[in-house]
Design an enzyme around this catalytic site. Structure first.
Site, PDB file in Angstrom:
ATOM      1  N   ARG A 104       0.704  -5.902  25.669  1.00  0.00           N
ATOM      2  CA  ARG A 104       1.411  -5.048  24.708  1.00  0.00           C
ATOM      3  C   ARG A 104       1.852  -5.742  23.428  1.00  0.00           C
ATOM      4  O   ARG A 104       1.882  -5.129  22.369  1.00  0.00           O
ATOM      5  CB  ARG A 104       2.676  -4.512  25.378  1.00  0.00           C
ATOM      6  CG  ARG A 104       2.432  -3.182  25.921  1.00  0.00           C
ATOM      7  CD  ARG A 104       3.662  -2.610  26.499  1.00  0.00           C
ATOM      8  NE  ARG A 104       3.167  -1.726  27.541  1.00  0.00           N
ATOM      9  CZ  ARG A 104       3.909  -1.176  28.452  1.00  0.00           C
ATOM     10  NH1 ARG A 104       5.190  -1.405  28.480  1.00  0.00           N
ATOM     11  NH2 ARG A 104       3.379  -0.377  29.342  1.00  0.00           N
ATOM     12  N   GLN A 144       6.508   6.699  32.883  1.00  0.00           N
ATOM     13  CA  GLN A 144       5.279   7.469  33.047  1.00  0.00           C
ATOM     14  C   GLN A 144       4.254   6.710  33.882  1.00  0.00           C
ATOM     15  O   GLN A 144       3.768   7.184  34.896  1.00  0.00           O
ATOM     16  CB  GLN A 144       4.686   7.780  31.669  1.00  0.00           C
ATOM     17  CG  GLN A 144       5.552   8.686  30.826  1.00  0.00           C
ATOM     18  CD  GLN A 144       4.918   8.997  29.466  1.00  0.00           C
ATOM     19  OE1 GLN A 144       3.855   8.495  29.130  1.00  0.00           O
ATOM     20  NE2 GLN A 144       5.582   9.833  28.695  1.00  0.00           N
ATOM     21  N   HIS A 169       6.614  -0.742  22.638  1.00  0.00           N
ATOM     22  CA  HIS A 169       5.461  -0.050  23.228  1.00  0.00           C
ATOM     23  C   HIS A 169       4.551   0.364  22.079  1.00  0.00           C
ATOM     24  O   HIS A 169       5.031   0.923  21.091  1.00  0.00           O
ATOM     25  CB  HIS A 169       5.926   1.160  24.030  1.00  0.00           C
ATOM     26  CG  HIS A 169       4.861   1.699  24.939  1.00  0.00           C
ATOM     27  ND1 HIS A 169       3.729   2.320  24.467  1.00  0.00           N
ATOM     28  CD2 HIS A 169       4.743   1.673  26.286  1.00  0.00           C
ATOM     29  CE1 HIS A 169       2.965   2.668  25.501  1.00  0.00           C
ATOM     30  NE2 HIS A 169       3.558   2.280  26.615  1.00  0.00           N
ATOM     31  N   GLU A 199      -3.591  -0.812  33.007  1.00  0.00           N
ATOM     32  CA  GLU A 199      -2.891  -0.871  31.718  1.00  0.00           C
ATOM     33  C   GLU A 199      -3.154  -2.258  31.130  1.00  0.00           C
ATOM     34  O   GLU A 199      -3.742  -3.116  31.798  1.00  0.00           O
ATOM     35  CB  GLU A 199      -1.393  -0.634  31.919  1.00  0.00           C
ATOM     36  CG  GLU A 199      -1.063   0.789  32.361  1.00  0.00           C
ATOM     37  CD  GLU A 199       0.416   0.971  32.677  1.00  0.00           C
ATOM     38  OE1 GLU A 199       1.092   1.614  31.887  1.00  0.00           O
ATOM     39  OE2 GLU A 199       0.879   0.465  33.693  1.00  0.00           O
ATOM     40  N   HIS A 254      10.894  -0.505  23.511  1.00  0.00           N
ATOM     41  CA  HIS A 254      10.604   0.090  24.824  1.00  0.00           C
ATOM     42  C   HIS A 254      11.302  -0.619  25.977  1.00  0.00           C
ATOM     43  O   HIS A 254      11.749   0.015  26.914  1.00  0.00           O
ATOM     44  CB  HIS A 254       9.084   0.042  25.024  1.00  0.00           C
ATOM     45  CG  HIS A 254       8.600   0.633  26.307  1.00  0.00           C
ATOM     46  ND1 HIS A 254       8.770   1.968  26.609  1.00  0.00           N
ATOM     47  CD2 HIS A 254       7.925   0.086  27.361  1.00  0.00           C
ATOM     48  CE1 HIS A 254       8.223   2.219  27.791  1.00  0.00           C
ATOM     49  NE2 HIS A 254       7.724   1.094  28.271  1.00  0.00           N
ATOM     50  N   ARG A 265       6.761  -8.586  29.121  1.00  0.00           N
ATOM     51  CA  ARG A 265       6.596  -7.963  30.453  1.00  0.00           C
ATOM     52  C   ARG A 265       5.189  -7.374  30.619  1.00  0.00           C
ATOM     53  O   ARG A 265       4.702  -6.658  29.741  1.00  0.00           O
ATOM     54  CB  ARG A 265       7.625  -6.849  30.620  1.00  0.00           C
ATOM     55  CG  ARG A 265       7.513  -6.074  31.910  1.00  0.00           C
ATOM     56  CD  ARG A 265       8.533  -4.976  31.951  1.00  0.00           C
ATOM     57  NE  ARG A 265       8.279  -3.999  30.927  1.00  0.00           N
ATOM     58  CZ  ARG A 265       7.668  -2.830  31.128  1.00  0.00           C
ATOM     59  NH1 ARG A 265       7.254  -2.513  32.339  1.00  0.00           N
ATOM     60  NH2 ARG A 265       7.476  -1.994  30.147  1.00  0.00           N
TER      61      ARG A 265
END
Ligand code: SIN
Length: 533
Positions: free
Chosen positions: A284, A48, A238, A116, A345, A380
């Site tokens: 994250r 996305q 995620h 993000e 994720h 990541r």
């Protein structure tokens, strides 16, 4: 069954595999491209958020590299980070040249850049909230139309064919056995070079944002063939997967938080600012761990992501697909908060490669999520994965063209798959039960927060399961469920062993028995080699 013979055989048709196939085909190579299910069933197609590239006036590739290191818990390899972040702007330009339209800024000529967690500048290039689909629709159409690309949809790779099987050294990869699920026959595909682009292994967990195809096939095949793997303990959860009884694997993009979405408890209390000054835009690992902690502390089934304070037209403009998916579950994101939970994720570790996508075996290359290139380290940075696919596909293209000068067709007469000693499986319930079992104990024992006891428990379970699976595999004709289960269980075992080997907490790996991190200069990648087992 007819044999197939190619210059390059690519296993996996996500962004890494498809962009590499296009480059090789356009350089005149005959390319075989395998997709085990429909080509739309890839994590690339589902992506996305977008692709990170330092394109803004307030940004630089150095800053992108620094953010990648920080998110990665300083375990990233400097040469890989520099290479990938440095080539990001050119990778975006390559996609635009191929006709991909990214969302443009409201004013001015440039692209709209969103943000993000972990990014210090707006640098995420996107196509609304369905970036992967926009890219893959265009590239797949080009690859399907190319006469040098030979498609094998519905073919599931079982094992690599290497010359060591026939006593020929140095060991070289010369093809793959693959199950044609419809014809229920195993085919032999040979090639001068083979590329693994099979994606990650998030299906080893009960809850995941990934498509069903993420069963770690490439990692398992490479390991069985003799390749080393690294850093498999770093599984990225995620923070925001839709929590709804009817929803399966519905990701709520981090870009929602990038555009102002906040996380709240059931009673409406915002909780991220008290845990990290970057609040909802912390990396994250931190956001997922905080949500997990809040859910356990308060006994909540989920937390909520709320963007309803933003103007409705802005929300619908930025997130048309997420709004529609949520609406199909009765949630109006312009007025209501979205129930969310963390879910597996991204697999940060994988098959070890060098900067040119070479693995430990001659003639075998790997790109994308199945690899450990050194880019992601212990966690990541969001939107670095499609980028990694593009940069390493380009590097693999150059390397393979050079290597094809030396790697001629092999003289070995590869035998067909031997089914003479197996029968049809009589108890398929064993396979489905084991699928469920592995995913459940991985979720319970090898999740966001780990302990030595839980990891030991998981290791005992997975070893027993492996024995059962090996027995089943040895006696019965292969099915796609069995092949994937065999891969899942192996990658689960490697993940557990990697987690047990790390005696510190770092990035995505948090172990309550070792809550501290080693000093940076004393930490290292967790490398496992089949030669040691
Ligand atoms: C997202 O849109 O939140 C996923 C992006 C990524 O995993 O890089």
């Amino acid at each position: 069954m007819p044999r197939a013979d190619y210059d390059v055989l690519i296993i996996g048709a996500g962004l890494g595999g498809t962009s590499l196939a296009l480059r090789l085909a356009e350089s005149g190579q005959q390319v075989g491209l395998l997709a085990k299910k429909q080509v739309t069933e890839s994590s690339s197609n589902w992506a996305q958020g977008g692709i990170a590239a330092a394109l803004g006036d307030d940004d630089s590739t150095e800053q992108h590299a620094a953010d990648t290191y920080t998110a990665g818990g300083t375990l990233c390899h400097p040469d890989t980070v520099e290479r990938v972040t440095g080539q990001a702007p050119a990778s975006i330009a390559w996609l635009q040249q191929r006709g991909i339209e990214f969302t443009r800024a409201d004013q001015g000529e440039g692209l709209h850049l969103t943000t993000e967690g972990g990014h210090s500048a707006r640098r995420v290039v996107h196509a609304a909230d369905a970036t992967g689909q926009a890219i893959m629709t265009t590239l797949l159409a080009q690859a399907q139309a190319h006469e040098n690309i030979h498609w094998h949809e519905g073919l599931l790779a079982i094992d690599l064919i290497t010359t060591a099987r026939f006593g020929e050294e140095p060991n070289r990869c010369i093809g793959v056995y693959a199950l044609d699920s419809q014809a229920r026959r195993v085919r032999t595909l040979t090639a001068r070079t083979v590329v693994l682009a099979t994606g990650g292994a998030s299906k080893i967990y009960l809850y995941t944002t990934n498509p069903d195809t993420s069963t770690g096939d490439g990692i398992a095949m490479a390991w069985r063939a003799g390749c080393r793997v690294a850093n498999l303990e770093f599984v990225q959860f995620h923070p925001t997967c839709l929590y709804h009884p009817m929803a399966k694997s519905v990701l709520i993009s981090e870009a929602l938080r990038g555009e102002g979405g906040i996380l709240v408890l059931p009673d409406g209390t915002r909780f991220m600012p008290e845990h990290d000054e970057r609040a909802e835009l912390a990396p994250r690992d931190i956001v997922a761990r905080t949500i997990d902690g809040e859910m356990k502390r308060g006994g909540h089934d989920c937390v909520y992501l709320d963007i309803s304070h933003k103007p409705a037209d802005e929300i619908l403009n930025h997130f048309p697909n997420i709004a529609q998916r949520c609406a199909s579950f009765g949630i109006d994101i312009t007025r209501e908060r979205i129930p969310v939970v963390p879910a597996a994720h991204y697999t940060c570790g994988g098959i070890m490669t060098d900067l040119e996508a070479r693995t430990d075996i001659l003639g075998l290359y790997a790109v994308g999520e199945s690899t450990c290139t050194g880019l992601h380290g212990a966690n990541r940075l969001a939107s670095n994965s499609l980028l990694e696919c593009l940069v390493f596909a380009e590097a693999a293209h150059g390397r393979i063209l050079a290597d094809l000068n030396d790697l001629g067709p092999t003289e070995i007469e590869v035998p067909d798959w031997d089914e003479s000693r197996v029968t049809d499986p009589d108890e398929l319930v064993v396979v489905s039960h084991n699928w469920e079992e592995v995913r459940r104990f991985m979720w319970d024992y090898v999740g966001i927060v780990r302990t030595n006891k839980r990891l030991e428990r998981a290791r005992n379970r997975v070893e027993l399961l492996q024995e059962e699976i090996a027995e089943f595999y040895g006696n019965f004709r292969v099915t796609s469920d069995l092949i994937e289960l065999r891969n899942l269980a192996l990658v689960a075992e490697l993940t557990i062993k990697s987690a047990l080997a790390r005696h510190e907490s770092r990035g995505l790996h948090f172990n309550r028995d070792y809550p501290d991190s080693f000093p940076d200069e004393q930490t290292a990648d967790t490398v496992l080699s089949p030669a040691w087992y």
